[in-house]
Write an enzyme that holds these catalytic residues in place. Structure first.
Site, mmCIF file in Angstrom:
data_model
loop_
_atom_site.group_PDB
_atom_site.id
_atom_site.type_symbol
_atom_site.label_atom_id
_atom_site.label_comp_id
_atom_site.label_asym_id
_atom_site.label_seq_id
_atom_site.Cartn_x
_atom_site.Cartn_y
_atom_site.Cartn_z
ATOM 1 N N GLY A 94 0.783 -1.228 0.000
ATOM 2 C CA GLY A 94 0.000 0.000 0.000
ATOM 3 C C GLY A 94 0.818 1.283 0.000
ATOM 4 C CG HIS A 141 2.938 -2.805 -15.520
ATOM 5 N ND1 HIS A 141 2.499 -3.991 -14.968
ATOM 6 C CD2 HIS A 141 3.999 -3.120 -16.297
ATOM 7 C CE1 HIS A 141 3.256 -4.984 -15.418
ATOM 8 N NE2 HIS A 141 4.176 -4.480 -16.221
ATOM 9 C CG ASP A 174 -0.225 -4.809 -17.238
ATOM 10 O OD1 ASP A 174 -0.730 -4.098 -16.351
ATOM 11 O OD2 ASP A 174 0.347 -5.883 -17.002
HETATM 12 C C1 GRF Z 1 3.905 -1.132 -7.543
HETATM 13 O O1 GRF Z 1 5.240 -1.451 -7.875
HETATM 14 C C2 GRF Z 1 3.093 -1.031 -8.795
HETATM 15 O O2 GRF Z 1 3.817 -0.634 -9.923
HETATM 16 C C3 GRF Z 1 2.607 -2.438 -8.990
HETATM 17 O O3 GRF Z 1 2.384 -2.934 -7.689
HETATM 18 C C4 GRF Z 1 3.228 -2.257 -6.765
HETATM 19 C C5 GRF Z 1 2.356 -1.779 -5.642
HETATM 20 O O4 GRF Z 1 3.102 -1.474 -4.510
HETATM 21 N N1 GRF Z 1 1.441 -2.483 -9.838
HETATM 22 P P1 GRF Z 1 2.402 -0.907 -3.196
HETATM 23 O O5 GRF Z 1 1.424 -1.933 -2.673
HETATM 24 O O6 GRF Z 1 1.749 0.391 -3.542
HETATM 25 O O7 GRF Z 1 3.531 -0.726 -2.216
#
Ligand code: GRF
Length: 193
Positions: A11, A107, A148
């Site tokens: 998160g 992504h 994506d």
């Molecule tokens: C991020 O690296 C995003 O690009 C990918 O999932 C990750 C989420 O990380 N889709 P977080 O849960 O916000 O720390």
């Protein structure tokens, strides 16, 4: 403008977005967090006083019922923009239809390469390194029915060093994503993107 964030993990991006809403940096209210499992994002929601709902697909008889429930929840909270931030479930047709053109995702690679089913977490960075790429980064894009593949809104790049590992590349990309996502959402909200 009311935002909902959908997350499945730590998160970090959700936290940055919710804090930016609370500080006024983003001209929006972060009204809701939805997760598909118990995860770190839920703890952040309670710290930041954001309503959170865990909708576990296994608790529904089928995927369409889960999709319907997600859509209802978003509609009941009058959500204008849906932000996917590390959400690992595929968004269903009902949500896609009801929030068409209003769902963003981030992504951790330079789409259109290194996206699609199975491309999440360190799998992405491993594929980038194995392909010998010298540059990687992260992409914010609109969500469409295939993983994506929607139109790209914004990207940043990082250098892939010769001794880069999936872990180091992941850290490098992740350290820049939250501020980048907030900035991109700001541009989307002000109509610049
Ligand atoms: C991020 O690296 C995003 O690009 C990918 O999932 C990750 C989420 O990380 N889709 P977080 O849960 O916000 O720390």
């Amino acid at each position: 403008m009311r935002l909902a964030v959908l997350a499945s993990g730590t998160g970090t991006n959700f936290k940055a977005i919710a804090q930016a809403c609370q500080s006024g940096d983003l001209n929006a209210k972060c009204s809701l967090l939805i997760t598909n499992r118990h995860c770190g994002a839920i703890d952040i929601a309670s710290q930041l006083d954001v309503s959170a709902e865990v909708l576990q697909p296994n608790n529904y008889n089928n995927y369409n019922l889960w999709d319907h429930e997600v859509s209802e929840l978003l509609q009941n909270h009058n959500i204008n923009l849906v932000i996917l931030a590390g959400f690992l479930k595929k968004i269903g047709p009902k949500v896609l239809h009801n929030f068409s053109g209003k769902i963003l995702n981030i992504h951790p690679a330079l789409l259109p390469k290194y996206g699609g089913a199975g491309m999440y977490g360190e799998n992405v960075h491993r594929a980038v390194i194995q392909a010998g790429e010298k540059v990687s980064g992260s992409s914010v894009h609109w969500v469409t029915e295939n993983f994506d593949e929607g139109p790209i809104v914004n990207q940043f790049t990082v250098t892939v060093e010769d001794d880069e590992t999936p872990e180091s590349l992941s850290l490098k990309v992740r350290s820049k994503e939250p501020a980048f996502y907030v900035e991109t959402i700001k541009q989307v909200l002000s109509g610049l993107k």
